[in-house]
Design a protein around this motif. Structure first.
Motif, mmCIF file in Angstrom:
data_model
loop_
_atom_site.group_PDB
_atom_site.id
_atom_site.type_symbol
_atom_site.label_atom_id
_atom_site.label_comp_id
_atom_site.label_asym_id
_atom_site.label_seq_id
_atom_site.Cartn_x
_atom_site.Cartn_y
_atom_site.Cartn_z
ATOM 1 N N GLU A 42 6.215 -3.770 7.007
ATOM 2 C CA GLU A 42 7.486 -3.136 6.709
ATOM 3 C C GLU A 42 7.139 -1.842 5.977
ATOM 4 O O GLU A 42 6.364 -1.861 5.019
ATOM 5 N N ILE A 43 7.681 -0.723 6.428
ATOM 6 C CA ILE A 43 7.475 0.552 5.748
ATOM 7 C C ILE A 43 8.807 0.985 5.160
ATOM 8 O O ILE A 43 9.819 1.037 5.868
ATOM 9 N N HIS A 102 0.855 -1.189 0.000
ATOM 10 C CA HIS A 102 0.000 0.000 0.000
ATOM 11 C C HIS A 102 0.893 1.241 0.000
ATOM 12 O O HIS A 102 1.779 1.367 0.828
ATOM 13 N N ARG A 103 0.643 2.148 -0.950
ATOM 14 C CA ARG A 103 1.424 3.389 -1.036
ATOM 15 C C ARG A 103 0.658 4.528 -0.389
ATOM 16 O O ARG A 103 -0.565 4.620 -0.495
ATOM 17 N N VAL A 142 3.883 0.628 2.375
ATOM 18 C CA VAL A 142 3.668 -0.248 3.525
ATOM 19 C C VAL A 142 3.449 -1.643 2.970
ATOM 20 O O VAL A 142 2.564 -1.858 2.148
ATOM 21 N N ARG A 143 4.258 -2.574 3.430
ATOM 22 C CA ARG A 143 4.191 -3.960 2.965
ATOM 23 C C ARG A 143 3.624 -4.821 4.084
ATOM 24 O O ARG A 143 4.042 -4.697 5.235
ATOM 25 N N LEU A 144 2.704 -5.685 3.728
ATOM 26 C CA LEU A 144 2.007 -6.512 4.710
ATOM 27 C C LEU A 144 2.195 -7.984 4.387
ATOM 28 O O LEU A 144 2.117 -8.373 3.220
ATOM 29 N N GLN A 162 -4.084 1.611 7.802
ATOM 30 C CA GLN A 162 -4.491 1.919 6.432
ATOM 31 C C GLN A 162 -4.179 0.757 5.505
ATOM 32 O O GLN A 162 -5.009 0.371 4.675
ATOM 33 N N CYS A 163 -3.012 0.196 5.643
ATOM 34 C CA CYS A 163 -2.611 -0.929 4.803
ATOM 35 C C CYS A 163 -3.496 -2.140 5.071
ATOM 36 O O CYS A 163 -3.999 -2.777 4.137
#
Length: 132
Positions: free
Chosen positions: A92-93, A9-10, A75-77, A35-36
């Motif tokens: 991870e951001i 998510h950007r 943002v990585r999930l 948000q992500c």
């Protein structure tokens, strides 16, 4: 956290996200995680909220480098673990421009029955979505 995140998510850092020191306030990172998480759930299920009613039992964030107003972040999930009544999401951001690590974190989500006031097993539909 693996670099092959299940969802990305950007977002752009807003002026209001920053503190008097000019960098993103520590508490805002939990909003970025949220948000992500919610954007991912909406994309996967087509609904704005989870099928399973969940609460956050634990949230943690380790800060690696500052982010500032106007920065573009990714943002990585990843689903890190699935238990009987809970699951752990890892985040991870990174800076979108150069992949510089900004923060890492986790949330432990628990399937919860609000009427009974207790955790309940994850519904099969939620478990299926998390494992895919």
């Amino acid at each position: 956290m693996p670099t092959d995140a299940a969802y990305r998510h950007r977002l752009s850092v807003r002026f209001r996200d920053c503190d008097a020191m000019g960098h993103v306030n520590h508490a805002v990172y939990f909003t970025y995680f949220e948000q992500c998480r919610l954007t991912c759930w909406r994309e996967v299920t087509g609904t704005p909220s989870p099928h399973a009613r969940v609460i956050i039992a634990r949230a943690e964030c380790d800060y690696r480098s500052p982010a500032h107003f106007g920065d573009e972040l990714e943002v990585r999930l990843t689903v890190a673990a699935i238990g009987r009544a809970s699951f752990t999401l890892a985040y991870e951001i990174v800076q979108a421009a150069d992949a510089r690590l900004v923060a890492v974190g986790q949330t432990v989500m628990v399937s919860y029955d609000y009427e009974a006031g207790t955790s309940i097993p994850l519904p099969d539909v939620a478990r299926a979505l998390l494992t895919r």
